[in-house]
Design a protein around this motif. Structure first.
Motif, short mmCIF file in Angstrom:
data_model
loop_
_atom_site.label_atom_id
_atom_site.label_comp_id
_atom_site.label_asym_id
_atom_site.label_seq_id
_atom_site.Cartn_x
_atom_site.Cartn_y
_atom_site.Cartn_z
N ASP A 84 19.24 -26.63 -60.14
CA ASP A 84 19.05 -26.82 -61.59
C ASP A 84 19.04 -28.30 -61.95
O ASP A 84 18.25 -28.76 -62.76
CB ASP A 84 20.14 -26.10 -62.38
CG ASP A 84 19.97 -24.59 -62.37
OD1 ASP A 84 18.88 -24.10 -61.98
OD2 ASP A 84 20.93 -23.89 -62.74
N TRP A 85 19.96 -29.05 -61.34
CA TRP A 85 20.03 -30.49 -61.60
C TRP A 85 18.74 -31.17 -61.16
O TRP A 85 18.15 -31.95 -61.90
CB TRP A 85 21.23 -31.10 -60.88
CG TRP A 85 21.22 -32.59 -60.91
CD1 TRP A 85 20.93 -33.43 -59.87
CD2 TRP A 85 21.49 -33.44 -62.02
NE1 TRP A 85 21.01 -34.74 -60.28
CE2 TRP A 85 21.35 -34.77 -61.59
CE3 TRP A 85 21.83 -33.20 -63.35
CZ2 TRP A 85 21.55 -35.86 -62.43
CZ3 TRP A 85 22.03 -34.29 -64.19
CH2 TRP A 85 21.90 -35.59 -63.73
N THR B 18 18.24 -34.06 -72.86
CA THR B 18 19.25 -33.12 -73.34
C THR B 18 19.44 -31.97 -72.35
O THR B 18 20.57 -31.52 -72.13
CB THR B 18 18.84 -32.57 -74.73
OG1 THR B 18 18.70 -33.67 -75.62
CG2 THR B 18 19.87 -31.61 -75.26
N ALA B 19 18.37 -31.53 -71.72
CA ALA B 19 18.47 -30.44 -70.74
C ALA B 19 19.23 -30.86 -69.50
O ALA B 19 19.81 -30.02 -68.80
CB ALA B 19 17.08 -29.95 -70.37
N ARG B 20 19.25 -32.16 -69.21
CA ARG B 20 20.00 -32.66 -68.04
C ARG B 20 21.50 -32.54 -68.23
O ARG B 20 22.24 -32.41 -67.26
CB ARG B 20 19.66 -34.13 -67.77
CG ARG B 20 18.38 -34.35 -67.06
CD ARG B 20 18.24 -35.75 -66.50
NE ARG B 20 18.65 -36.85 -67.31
CZ ARG B 20 17.85 -37.83 -67.74
NH1 ARG B 20 16.57 -37.81 -67.45
NH2 ARG B 20 18.32 -38.82 -68.46
N ASP B 21 21.97 -32.61 -69.47
CA ASP B 21 23.41 -32.63 -69.72
C ASP B 21 24.16 -31.41 -69.19
O ASP B 21 25.14 -31.56 -68.46
CB ASP B 21 23.71 -32.86 -71.20
CG ASP B 21 23.43 -34.29 -71.63
OD1 ASP B 21 23.30 -35.16 -70.75
OD2 ASP B 21 23.33 -34.52 -72.85
N PRO B 22 23.75 -30.18 -69.53
CA PRO B 22 24.48 -29.03 -69.00
C PRO B 22 24.42 -28.95 -67.47
O PRO B 22 25.40 -28.62 -66.82
CB PRO B 22 23.80 -27.81 -69.62
CG PRO B 22 22.98 -28.33 -70.74
CD PRO B 22 22.70 -29.76 -70.47
N SER B 23 23.26 -29.29 -66.91
CA SER B 23 23.13 -29.29 -65.45
C SER B 23 24.06 -30.33 -64.84
O SER B 23 24.67 -30.09 -63.80
CB SER B 23 21.69 -29.59 -65.03
OG SER B 23 20.81 -28.64 -65.53
N GLU C 232 26.89 -31.43 -66.11
CA GLU C 232 28.29 -30.98 -66.21
C GLU C 232 28.61 -29.96 -65.12
O GLU C 232 29.67 -30.01 -64.51
CB GLU C 232 28.56 -30.40 -67.60
CG GLU C 232 28.55 -31.43 -68.70
CD GLU C 232 29.56 -32.55 -68.50
OE1 GLU C 232 30.72 -32.27 -68.13
OE2 GLU C 232 29.18 -33.72 -68.70
N ALA C 233 27.69 -29.03 -64.88
CA ALA C 233 27.90 -28.05 -63.81
C ALA C 233 27.96 -28.75 -62.46
O ALA C 233 28.76 -28.39 -61.60
CB ALA C 233 26.78 -27.01 -63.83
#
Length: 194
Positions: A51-52, A93-98, A100-101
């Motif tokens: 995902d990252w 913005t989509a990179r942020d949740p990836s 954090e995971a």
């Protein structure tokens, strides 16, 4: 009482055998549980790592397109900085949740390589926001980005004990001498996309 004493060794043998069997079964269950748990975490880490990479690669592709608009890159689908701005913001913005995971589940080595890769991508974005028109400097950034991505994938493979993978350097085949329209193709073929 003497019959009890005579049967005592057999009774002790049964108790010791039952206890031994219990210990063997429990040990086997613990090993199986640990293996299943490790397998589940490896699957989750692989998903987080992928995902990252997907999120960062989305940003990279957008930078290629904007660089093409500025004359720095031969990408076939140029995109103006104005058109790209909301897409780049969305990709960031989509990179942020990836991210954090990745911080939560990634090994320290993978997280460090991911950080190095995304810092290079951020430099590419800064280069384009400044409106820089310098194909040589752009190629240098591309090589740093490719090296960062390669280092990230190498760290992921090591962390998950995967075999070595492909370098993802896919050179394009040479352009035909005459295009479909009968006109000669451009003098220089586009750089390989990765």
């Amino acid at each position: 009482m003497s019959s009890f004493v005579q049967q005592l060794p057999a009774l002790l043998g049964v108790v010791i055998g039952a206890f031994g069997s219990y210990l063997v079964v429990m040990r086997g269950e613990q090993v199986r549980f640990r293996r299943e748990r490790e397998s589940r975490w490896e699957e989750r880490r692989l998903a987080v790592y992928a995902d990252w990479a997907r999120a960062v690669k989305q940003s990279v592709t957008l930078t290629y397109r904007v660089a093409s608009h500025l004359g720095n890159d031969p990408h076939p689908h140029p995109l103006s900085p104005e058109e790209a701005a909301p897409l780049m913001a969305e990709a960031t913005t989509a990179r942020d949740p990836s991210g954090e995971a990745l911080l939560l589940l990634g090994s320290p080595e993978v997280v460090e390589k991911a950080r190095a890769w995304v810092v290079t991508v951020m430099r590419m974005e800064e280069f384009l926001r400044a409106g820089t028109r310098d194909p040589g400097a752009w190629r240098t950034l591309l090589e740093r980005q490719r090296a960062g991505r390669d280092a990230y994938y190498t760290a992921v493979r090591e962390d998950l004990a995967l075999p070595p993978g492909h370098a993802a350097r896919w050179p394009l085949p040479p352009a035909p001498a005459v295009g479909l329209t009968g006109t000669p193709p451009s003098a220089s073929p586009p750089a390989p996309r990765t």
